[in-house]
Design a protein around this motif. Structure first.
Motif, PDB file in Angstrom:
ATOM      1  N   SER A   1       2.273  -0.997   8.508  1.00 20.90           N
ATOM      2  CA  SER A   1       1.317  -2.087   8.279  1.00 20.90           C
ATOM      3  C   SER A   1       0.081  -2.037   9.171  1.00 20.90           C
ATOM      4  O   SER A   1      -1.040  -2.283   8.691  1.00 20.90           O
ATOM      5  CB  SER A   1       2.012  -3.441   8.445  1.00 20.90           C
ATOM      6  N   PRO A   2       0.203  -1.741  10.477  1.00 21.50           N
ATOM      7  CA  PRO A   2      -0.988  -1.773  11.332  1.00 21.50           C
ATOM      8  C   PRO A   2      -2.098  -0.807  10.930  1.00 21.50           C
ATOM      9  O   PRO A   2      -3.241  -0.966  11.362  1.00 21.50           O
ATOM     10  CB  PRO A   2      -0.428  -1.402  12.717  1.00 21.50           C
ATOM     11  N   HIS A   3      -1.785   0.176  10.096  1.00 19.64           N
ATOM     12  CA  HIS A   3      -2.816   1.113   9.655  1.00 19.64           C
ATOM     13  C   HIS A   3      -3.771   0.486   8.641  1.00 19.64           C
ATOM     14  O   HIS A   3      -4.895   0.971   8.470  1.00 19.64           O
ATOM     15  CB  HIS A   3      -2.177   2.363   9.031  1.00 19.64           C
ATOM     16  N   VAL A   4      -3.319  -0.570   7.962  1.00 20.71           N
ATOM     17  CA  VAL A   4      -4.153  -1.166   6.917  1.00 20.71           C
ATOM     18  C   VAL A   4      -4.323  -2.676   7.065  1.00 20.71           C
ATOM     19  O   VAL A   4      -5.092  -3.285   6.327  1.00 20.71           O
ATOM     20  CB  VAL A   4      -3.583  -0.855   5.509  1.00 20.71           C
ATOM     21  N   VAL A   5      -3.599  -3.279   7.997  1.00 20.83           N
ATOM     22  CA  VAL A   5      -3.687  -4.722   8.219  1.00 20.83           C
ATOM     23  C   VAL A   5      -4.145  -4.975   9.650  1.00 20.83           C
ATOM     24  O   VAL A   5      -3.617  -4.367  10.585  1.00 20.83           O
ATOM     25  CB  VAL A   5      -2.312  -5.405   7.986  1.00 20.83           C
TER      26      VAL A   5
ATOM     27  N   ALA B   1       5.083  -3.358  -7.926  1.00 17.70           N
ATOM     28  CA  ALA B   1       5.214  -4.308  -6.814  1.00 17.70           C
ATOM     29  C   ALA B   1       5.517  -3.583  -5.513  1.00 17.70           C
ATOM     30  O   ALA B   1       6.049  -2.470  -5.505  1.00 17.70           O
ATOM     31  CB  ALA B   1       6.331  -5.307  -7.117  1.00 17.70           C
ATOM     32  N   SER B   2       5.184  -4.239  -4.407  1.00 21.78           N
ATOM     33  CA  SER B   2       5.631  -3.781  -3.089  1.00 21.78           C
ATOM     34  C   SER B   2       6.153  -4.979  -2.327  1.00 21.78           C
ATOM     35  O   SER B   2       5.798  -6.120  -2.630  1.00 21.78           O
ATOM     36  CB  SER B   2       4.493  -3.123  -2.307  1.00 21.78           C
ATOM     37  N   TYR B   3       6.997  -4.719  -1.325  1.00 21.81           N
ATOM     38  CA  TYR B   3       7.569  -5.838  -0.571  1.00 21.81           C
ATOM     39  C   TYR B   3       6.660  -6.323   0.545  1.00 21.81           C
ATOM     40  O   TYR B   3       6.959  -7.312   1.195  1.00 21.81           O
ATOM     41  CB  TYR B   3       8.950  -5.510  -0.021  1.00 21.81           C
ATOM     42  N   SER B   4       5.541  -5.642   0.756  1.00 24.11           N
ATOM     43  CA  SER B   4       4.542  -6.109   1.714  1.00 24.11           C
ATOM     44  C   SER B   4       3.369  -5.150   1.685  1.00 24.11           C
ATOM     45  O   SER B   4       3.564  -3.948   1.500  1.00 24.11           O
ATOM     46  CB  SER B   4       5.124  -6.171   3.133  1.00 24.11           C
ATOM     47  N   PRO B   5       2.162  -5.646   1.841  1.00 27.69           N
ATOM     48  CA  PRO B   5       1.012  -4.742   1.861  1.00 27.69           C
ATOM     49  C   PRO B   5       1.040  -3.838   3.081  1.00 27.69           C
ATOM     50  O   PRO B   5       1.477  -4.241   4.161  1.00 27.69           O
ATOM     51  CB  PRO B   5      -0.187  -5.701   1.910  1.00 27.69           C
TER      52      PRO B   5
ATOM     53  N   ALA C   1      -4.995  10.478   4.144  1.00 27.61           N
ATOM     54  CA  ALA C   1      -4.969  11.485   3.092  1.00 27.61           C
ATOM     55  C   ALA C   1      -5.042  10.882   1.701  1.00 27.61           C
ATOM     56  O   ALA C   1      -5.654  11.465   0.790  1.00 27.61           O
ATOM     57  CB  ALA C   1      -3.701  12.334   3.228  1.00 27.61           C
ATOM     58  N   PHE C   2      -4.440   9.711   1.514  1.00 30.86           N
ATOM     59  CA  PHE C   2      -4.377   9.115   0.189  1.00 30.86           C
ATOM     60  C   PHE C   2      -5.280   7.902   0.024  1.00 30.86           C
ATOM     61  O   PHE C   2      -5.261   7.224  -0.999  1.00 30.86           O
ATOM     62  CB  PHE C   2      -2.934   8.771  -0.173  1.00 30.86           C
ATOM     63  N   GLY C   3      -6.080   7.628   1.029  1.00 30.53           N
ATOM     64  CA  GLY C   3      -7.040   6.519   0.929  1.00 30.53           C
ATOM     65  C   GLY C   3      -6.396   5.188   0.654  1.00 30.53           C
ATOM     66  O   GLY C   3      -6.909   4.386  -0.121  1.00 30.53           O
ATOM     67  N   ILE C   4      -5.268   4.934   1.291  1.00 32.46           N
ATOM     68  CA  ILE C   4      -4.530   3.692   1.032  1.00 32.46           C
ATOM     69  C   ILE C   4      -5.233   2.516   1.715  1.00 32.46           C
ATOM     70  O   ILE C   4      -5.498   2.545   2.908  1.00 32.46           O
ATOM     71  CB  ILE C   4      -3.076   3.801   1.521  1.00 32.46           C
ATOM     72  N   LYS C   5      -5.523   1.497   0.929  1.00 37.53           N
ATOM     73  CA  LYS C   5      -6.187   0.302   1.440  1.00 37.53           C
ATOM     74  C   LYS C   5      -5.541  -0.925   0.819  1.00 37.53           C
ATOM     75  O   LYS C   5      -4.847  -0.821  -0.206  1.00 37.53           O
ATOM     76  CB  LYS C   5      -7.677   0.314   1.100  1.00 37.53           C
TER      77      LYS C   5
END
Length: 320
Positions: free
Chosen positions: A96-100, A151-155, A314-318
């Protein structure tokens, strides 16, 4: 006389146990997820046994939100005396800390105390989804562009990472829908409102057994003994979709080292308990049998954190 000796021995044993306890006060275990999810199940296993070990009440308090940041910041706001601990899956520190924006440093502010159990990611589908395995699911999504959500269980967790990687590698356009925990996400999948999800094995397995969701594939490096005929995502050509997390107990890094060692010793005894191992097995957790020191646990968190950082880039996850 025999009875008196037995009572004396019992009292001595109780006194020894109390002396070994790291606290003589109630303990609060903070969980960064709502009731019913993977980590909540794990926390309640630990709380029951910990209460017996320290002869004090142990309360589980759920504080979901912000990818785990709500619970962690609450713990960090409390005195670093071992009375308030975090029970969590490592994703709140390593994913999570990588995107939140978390408001804390996952590698400096939080100290892992004990690695206790592991769970894996599974690719599942709603009961009415017209696909029975991952190959069919991927083909269906390709045939219905812009119409399938996941769905995901958390962003910002591996639950989101897995679908983002699959989108890129398979040329899909699944729309990510994040929830605050497995339970609310699974409710939507079971109700056929959202067709697909990558979820933890602990929360998914009961639903798979009950026929409430379909198991499409295992999103881990090896097949699971419970599902010997279900292939891994790697076998289907997506080796990057390979995720597992360990569950354990964490404290503020401001906690005195001697106290951390005492808590570590207590949790190590708990994790070796046949009662705890049996409860792990009944809920789908795999016990971590190798004892890891505090230093080794910290290094394991760092390694996982760095690996996930590379995936995000690498995958541009945001976040959506």
């Amino acid at each position: 006389m025999q009875r008196r000796l037995s009572l004396v021995a019992a009292a001595a044993l109780l006194g020894t146990s109390a002396a070994m306890a790291f606290t003589d006060k109630p303990v609060k275990l903070v969980v960064p997820a709502p009731p019913g999810g993977t980590i909540d199940v794990f926390a309640r296993i630990i709380s029951d046994q910990l209460s017996q070990e320290i002869h004090q009440p142990v309360v589980v308090e759920n504080k979901p939100g912000a990818g785990g940041a709500v619970a962690i910041k609450y713990m960090l706001s409390q005195p670093a005396d071992g009375q308030v601990l975090l029970v969590s899956v490592t994703n709140v520190l390593t994913e999570s800390p990588h995107v939140v924006k978390s408001g804390f440093d996952p590698l400096k502010d939080v100290k892992p105390i004990a690695e206790m159990a592991r769970s894996y990611l599974l690719f599942i589908a709603a009961p009415q989804f017209p696909a029975n395995d991952a190959k069919e699911a991927i083909a269906y999504v390709k045939g219905h562009p812009g119409k399938v959500s996941v769905a995901s269980y958390s962003p910002g967790t591996s639950s989101q990472y897995a679908s983002a990687i699959l989108n890129r590698k398979a040329g899909l356009d699944m729309e990510h829908v994040a929830f605050a925990g497995s339970a609310p996400a699974l409710a939507q999948v079971m109700g056929n409102q959202i067709p697909l999800m990558f979820d933890g094995s602990v929360t998914s397995k009961p639903m798979i057994a009950a026929g409430k969701v379909k198991l499409l594939a295992v999103a881990y490096k090896s097949r699971m003994p419970e599902y010997p005929n279900v292939p891994t995502m790697a076998e289907l050509g997506y080796p990057e979709v390979n995720f597992s997390n360990w569950s354990g107990v964490f404290a503020s890094s401001q906690t005195p080292p001697a106290l951390l060692e005492k808590i570590h010793a207590t949790l190590t005894r708990i994790n070796a308990s046949p009662v705890v191992r049996a409860r792990y097995a009944s809920t789908g957790f795999e016990p971590i049998t190798e004892s890891r020191t505090l230093e080794q646990a910290a290094e394991d968190v760092r390694t996982e954190y760095e690996r996930n950082g590379e995936i995000v880039k690498a995958f541009g996850i945001k976040l959506n």
